[in-house]
Scaffold this motif. Structure first.
Motif, PDB file in Angstrom:
ATOM      1  N   LEU A 106       0.995  -1.464  -0.022  1.00 36.20           N
ATOM      2  CA  LEU A 106       0.021  -0.341  -0.037  1.00 36.20           C
ATOM      3  C   LEU A 106       0.955   1.435   0.254  1.00 36.20           C
ATOM      4  O   LEU A 106       0.176   2.383   0.006  1.00 36.20           O
ATOM      5  CB  LEU A 106      -0.939  -0.111   1.439  1.00 36.20           C
ATOM      6  CG  LEU A 106      -1.887  -1.400   1.269  1.00 36.20           C
ATOM      7  CD1 LEU A 106      -2.372  -1.348   2.298  1.00 36.20           C
ATOM      8  CD2 LEU A 106      -2.829  -0.949   0.250  1.00 36.20           C
ATOM      9  N   SER A 109       1.541   5.261   2.686  1.00 38.22           N
ATOM     10  CA  SER A 109       0.050   6.303   3.308  1.00 38.22           C
ATOM     11  C   SER A 109      -0.705   6.390   3.795  1.00 38.22           C
ATOM     12  O   SER A 109      -1.796   7.093   4.160  1.00 38.22           O
ATOM     13  CB  SER A 109      -0.533   6.888   1.667  1.00 38.22           C
ATOM     14  OG  SER A 109      -0.852   5.980   0.950  1.00 38.22           O
ATOM     15  N   PHE A 110      -0.691   4.728   3.551  1.00 35.68           N
ATOM     16  CA  PHE A 110      -2.142   3.691   4.633  1.00 35.68           C
ATOM     17  C   PHE A 110      -1.075   3.238   6.220  1.00 35.68           C
ATOM     18  O   PHE A 110      -1.796   2.455   6.658  1.00 35.68           O
ATOM     19  CB  PHE A 110      -2.762   3.255   3.786  1.00 35.68           C
ATOM     20  CG  PHE A 110      -3.236   2.863   2.823  1.00 35.68           C
ATOM     21  CD1 PHE A 110      -4.189   4.164   2.940  1.00 35.68           C
ATOM     22  CD2 PHE A 110      -3.070   3.092   1.769  1.00 35.68           C
ATOM     23  CE1 PHE A 110      -5.073   4.627   2.558  1.00 35.68           C
ATOM     24  CE2 PHE A 110      -4.147   3.745   0.440  1.00 35.68           C
ATOM     25  CZ  PHE A 110      -4.957   4.403   0.753  1.00 35.68           C
ATOM     26  N   LEU A 122     -18.332   6.274   7.141  1.00 34.97           N
ATOM     27  CA  LEU A 122     -18.951   6.172   5.696  1.00 34.97           C
ATOM     28  C   LEU A 122     -19.779   5.239   5.522  1.00 34.97           C
ATOM     29  O   LEU A 122     -20.445   5.223   4.570  1.00 34.97           O
ATOM     30  CB  LEU A 122     -17.345   6.001   4.992  1.00 34.97           C
ATOM     31  CG  LEU A 122     -16.095   6.881   4.354  1.00 34.97           C
ATOM     32  CD1 LEU A 122     -15.818   7.816   6.078  1.00 34.97           C
ATOM     33  CD2 LEU A 122     -14.705   6.520   4.169  1.00 34.97           C
TER      34      LEU A 122
ATOM     35  N   PHE B 279     -15.393   7.424  -2.269  1.00 29.72           N
ATOM     36  CA  PHE B 279     -15.468   8.768  -1.063  1.00 29.72           C
ATOM     37  C   PHE B 279     -13.924   9.242  -1.054  1.00 29.72           C
ATOM     38  O   PHE B 279     -12.888   7.952  -1.803  1.00 29.72           O
ATOM     39  CB  PHE B 279     -15.728   8.212   0.136  1.00 29.72           C
ATOM     40  CG  PHE B 279     -17.053   7.825   1.243  1.00 29.72           C
ATOM     41  CD1 PHE B 279     -17.890   8.439   1.478  1.00 29.72           C
ATOM     42  CD2 PHE B 279     -17.064   6.262   1.063  1.00 29.72           C
ATOM     43  CE1 PHE B 279     -18.940   7.782   2.012  1.00 29.72           C
ATOM     44  CE2 PHE B 279     -18.174   5.711   1.476  1.00 29.72           C
ATOM     45  CZ  PHE B 279     -19.345   6.489   1.574  1.00 29.72           C
ATOM     46  N   TRP B 310      -7.188   3.477  -1.961  1.00 30.26           N
ATOM     47  CA  TRP B 310      -6.087   3.992  -2.405  1.00 30.26           C
ATOM     48  C   TRP B 310      -5.830   5.648  -1.924  1.00 30.26           C
ATOM     49  O   TRP B 310      -6.682   6.218  -1.908  1.00 30.26           O
ATOM     50  CB  TRP B 310      -5.708   3.531  -3.995  1.00 30.26           C
ATOM     51  CG  TRP B 310      -6.795   4.585  -5.010  1.00 30.26           C
ATOM     52  CD1 TRP B 310      -6.599   5.364  -5.235  1.00 30.26           C
ATOM     53  CD2 TRP B 310      -8.596   4.062  -4.704  1.00 30.26           C
ATOM     54  NE1 TRP B 310      -7.334   5.848  -6.212  1.00 30.26           N
ATOM     55  CE2 TRP B 310      -8.740   5.254  -5.925  1.00 30.26           C
ATOM     56  CE3 TRP B 310      -8.901   2.933  -4.232  1.00 30.26           C
ATOM     57  CZ2 TRP B 310     -10.136   5.100  -5.962  1.00 30.26           C
ATOM     58  CZ3 TRP B 310     -10.418   3.419  -4.886  1.00 30.26           C
ATOM     59  CH2 TRP B 310     -11.197   4.205  -5.899  1.00 30.26           C
ATOM     60  N   TYR B 316      -7.226  10.814  -0.565  1.00 30.82           N
ATOM     61  CA  TYR B 316      -7.533   9.665  -0.610  1.00 30.82           C
ATOM     62  C   TYR B 316      -9.309   8.905  -0.396  1.00 30.82           C
ATOM     63  O   TYR B 316      -9.879   9.890  -0.875  1.00 30.82           O
ATOM     64  CB  TYR B 316      -7.503   8.909   1.534  1.00 30.82           C
ATOM     65  CG  TYR B 316      -6.285   9.417   2.098  1.00 30.82           C
ATOM     66  CD1 TYR B 316      -4.983   8.489   2.635  1.00 30.82           C
ATOM     67  CD2 TYR B 316      -5.992  10.987   2.211  1.00 30.82           C
ATOM     68  CE1 TYR B 316      -4.399   9.178   2.765  1.00 30.82           C
ATOM     69  CE2 TYR B 316      -3.781  11.657   2.750  1.00 30.82           C
ATOM     70  CZ  TYR B 316      -3.936  10.867   3.055  1.00 30.82           C
ATOM     71  OH  TYR B 316      -2.583  11.164   3.879  1.00 30.82           O
ATOM     72  N   TYR B 317      -8.793   7.939  -0.971  1.00 31.16           N
ATOM     73  CA  TYR B 317     -10.043   7.135  -1.523  1.00 31.16           C
ATOM     74  C   TYR B 317     -10.348   6.321  -1.233  1.00 31.16           C
ATOM     75  O   TYR B 317      -9.919   5.155  -0.854  1.00 31.16           O
ATOM     76  CB  TYR B 317      -9.881   6.825  -3.625  1.00 31.16           C
ATOM     77  CG  TYR B 317      -9.791   8.828  -3.859  1.00 31.16           C
ATOM     78  CD1 TYR B 317     -10.827   8.576  -4.235  1.00 31.16           C
ATOM     79  CD2 TYR B 317      -8.358   9.028  -3.562  1.00 31.16           C
ATOM     80  CE1 TYR B 317     -10.429   9.678  -5.264  1.00 31.16           C
ATOM     81  CE2 TYR B 317      -8.430  10.177  -4.974  1.00 31.16           C
ATOM     82  CZ  TYR B 317      -9.410  10.742  -5.867  1.00 31.16           C
ATOM     83  OH  TYR B 317      -9.161  11.729  -6.931  1.00 31.16           O
ATOM     84  N   LEU B 318     -11.718   5.944  -1.279  1.00 30.38           N
ATOM     85  CA  LEU B 318     -12.240   4.344  -0.749  1.00 30.38           C
ATOM     86  C   LEU B 318     -13.529   4.515  -1.585  1.00 30.38           C
ATOM     87  O   LEU B 318     -14.325   4.884  -1.941  1.00 30.38           O
ATOM     88  CB  LEU B 318     -12.673   4.847   0.921  1.00 30.38           C
ATOM     89  CG  LEU B 318     -13.131   3.092   1.158  1.00 30.38           C
ATOM     90  CD1 LEU B 318     -12.315   2.846   3.277  1.00 30.38           C
ATOM     91  CD2 LEU B 318     -14.524   2.814   1.409  1.00 30.38           C
TER      92      LEU B 318
END
Lengths: 156, 336
Positions: A106, A109-110, A122, B279, B310, B316-318
């Protein structure tokens, strides 16, 4: 297979989770593509590292408690409650290897971020939107949404 | 000849409420007629007891509720915990919905489900459903002591959810619905344990009144259905996702909401049954632990919803939806 298989496909290939035709296609591609061979070699190395990591015996009863905790972290159920980050009992070597594997997949960044936006928010937004679908879902989707709203009330 | 006519008449009378939706009085009803019943809101007042279940890898989690319903999207759900105590009440007058926790200080207020029009019209959504899913009738059976007819929606592409409905023959109310990913040990289901149509329900059931010490607050999670232009005007933020995704998904609407001081953009897609949410935020999103650590022996994502995350540029995306992990990953490549 003209295109390079992506990371998850290669991982599934190593875990023998692809169906027969996909497995054959990846195997054929591996034979022809040095880049993917190198990536698979790297992934195998991580996998072997994880498998070889020294393990400790869990205290009695911990497995059952972890089972319960991990079950609560199911993404579907996470809408029902804002839970703390899961704690996982793993050997130090395995933890380091897992972190390395995550970074490999990843990128940096994660990494763990205590200020990260909670996933539950979400999920609640998604569930609330799904309830608007033309095809009804009973209250499959609305149940977790109202539970999330109710939980917010309890937390306040 | 006379005997045949009598039998036919008896069948027509027996199933006339359901058959009235179809163009011909036939039994079993045509699949298209069953689909019409599934898609239209209930027209019968009823009360009952329902059970929702999530089955995941051999584990089962259930929640029960007493349900009261009147046409016009007027409903009351009283959720009961395993000890039999009231855990929360959801009341809708058709436009507003209130969620109350016994002993709580606040009542959460929001829009009732399906009280606002979506960006994508119903006809277009139905056309997507018919293009992306196959419909088939299931053998008649009994649910909550009543005769029901079954309808299944099966995806034309592997990795999408399947949904089954069991429809009361007399009223057309859906008495059982099950959603699952074919081939995976996870399913979500709602079924009536008790069902009483045409019940005489007191108006008080659907009246919302605050109790001493309670105050009403908006939960601010109601969906808006914005175009991308409207999203830009509302937030000053632009996003340019594709309007069409593989496997029949199309853009439906966009929305935004705040988490703390962070604005999240939500872009939604549908294929008529399954929906996807993309998102985007300027702040990292908490990962779904099982989602990003598929190590051998680790707990994998067990619920019907999967996620892919990612980072691209500073965003940032989900991506989220109840597709298989593999299909969701395939779809996500079209955003990257």
């Amino acid at each position: 297979m003209n295109q390079h298989p992506d990371g998850p496909i290669l991982s599934a290939y190593l875990d023998e989770e692809l169906d027969a035709s996909e497995t054959t296609r990846v195997r054929q591609h591996e034979a022809l593509c040095s880049r993917c061979r190198e990536e698979l070699t790297s992934l195998r190395g991580v996998k072997d590292l994880l498998a070889a990591a020294q393990r400790r015996t869990m205290p009695e009863g911990l497995a059952a408690r972890l089972e319960s905790m991990i079950h609560r972290r199911s993404v579907w159920e996470i809408v029902l409650a804002r839970l703390s980050m899961p704690r996982v009992w793993v050997p130090v070597g395995t933890l380091a290897a897992a972190a390395a594997a995550l970074l490999f997949w990843l990128g940096p960044s994660f990494g763990p971020d205590p200020d990260a936006i909670p996933l539950e928010t979400l999920l609640a937004a998604h569930a609330r939107y799904e309830a608007e679908s033309l095809v009804p879902s009973g209250d499959l989707l609305h149940v977790p949404f109202s539970a999330h709203v109710a939980k917010t009330d309890e937390e306040d | 000849m006379r005997r045949i006519s009598a039998r036919l008449l008896a069948l027509i009378l027996l199933f006339s409420p359901v058959l009235s939706a179809g163009s011909e009085d036939t039994f079993p009803p045509a699949v298209d007629d069953l689909l019409q019943y599934v898609l239209r809101p209930p027209t019968t007042t009823y009360q009952g007891k329902i059970r929702t279940s999530l089955s995941s890898n051999g584990r089962l989690r259930t929640e029960d509720a007493n349900v009261y319903f009147r046409p016009g999207n007027v409903y009351r759900w009283e959720f009961v915990n395993p000890e039999g105590k009231l855990s929360r009440t959801v009341v809708s007058d058709g436009t507003k919905e209130y969620v109350r926790v016994p002993g709580g200080k606040k009542v959460q207020e929001g829009a009732a489900v399906k009280s606002a029009a979506k960006l994508l019209g119903e006809d277009r959504e139905k056309a997507l459903l018919e293009a992306n899913y196959k419909t088939s009738a299931l053998p008649p059976r009994t649910e909550a002591g009543r005769s029901v007819l079954g309808l299944a929606l099966w995806p034309k592409v592997a990795g999408k959810p399947c949904q089954e409905f069991w429809i009361d023959q007399e009223t057309g109310v859906i008495l059982r619905v099950k959603r699952f990913l074919p081939g995976m040990a996870t399913s979500a289901e709602t079924r009536f344990l008790e069902f009483t149509p045409n019940a005489a329900l007191s108006d008080d059931l659907f009246l919302f009144k605050t109790e001493p010490g309670e105050r009403v607050v908006a939960h601010d999670l109601d969906p808006d259905f914005l175009s991308l232009d409207a999203l830009l005007k509302a937030t000053g933020r632009s996003i340019h996702p594709p309007f069409n995704l593989p496997e029949g998904f199309v853009f439906e609407s966009a929305d935004f909401f705040e988490e703390g001081k962070t604005v999240l953009l939500q872009v939604r897609y549908t294929d008529g049954l399954a929906v996807l949410s993309l998102f985007r935020t300027e702040k990292a999103i908490q990962p779904a632990a099982p989602d990003i650590a598929p190590q051998p022996g680790a707990e994998r994502l067990s619920g019907p919803i999967h996620t892919v995350q990612w980072k691209k540029g500073s965003y940032y995306y989900l991506l989220m939806g109840d597709l298989s992990k593999r299909l969701l990953e395939t779809v996500s490549t079209h955003f990257k």
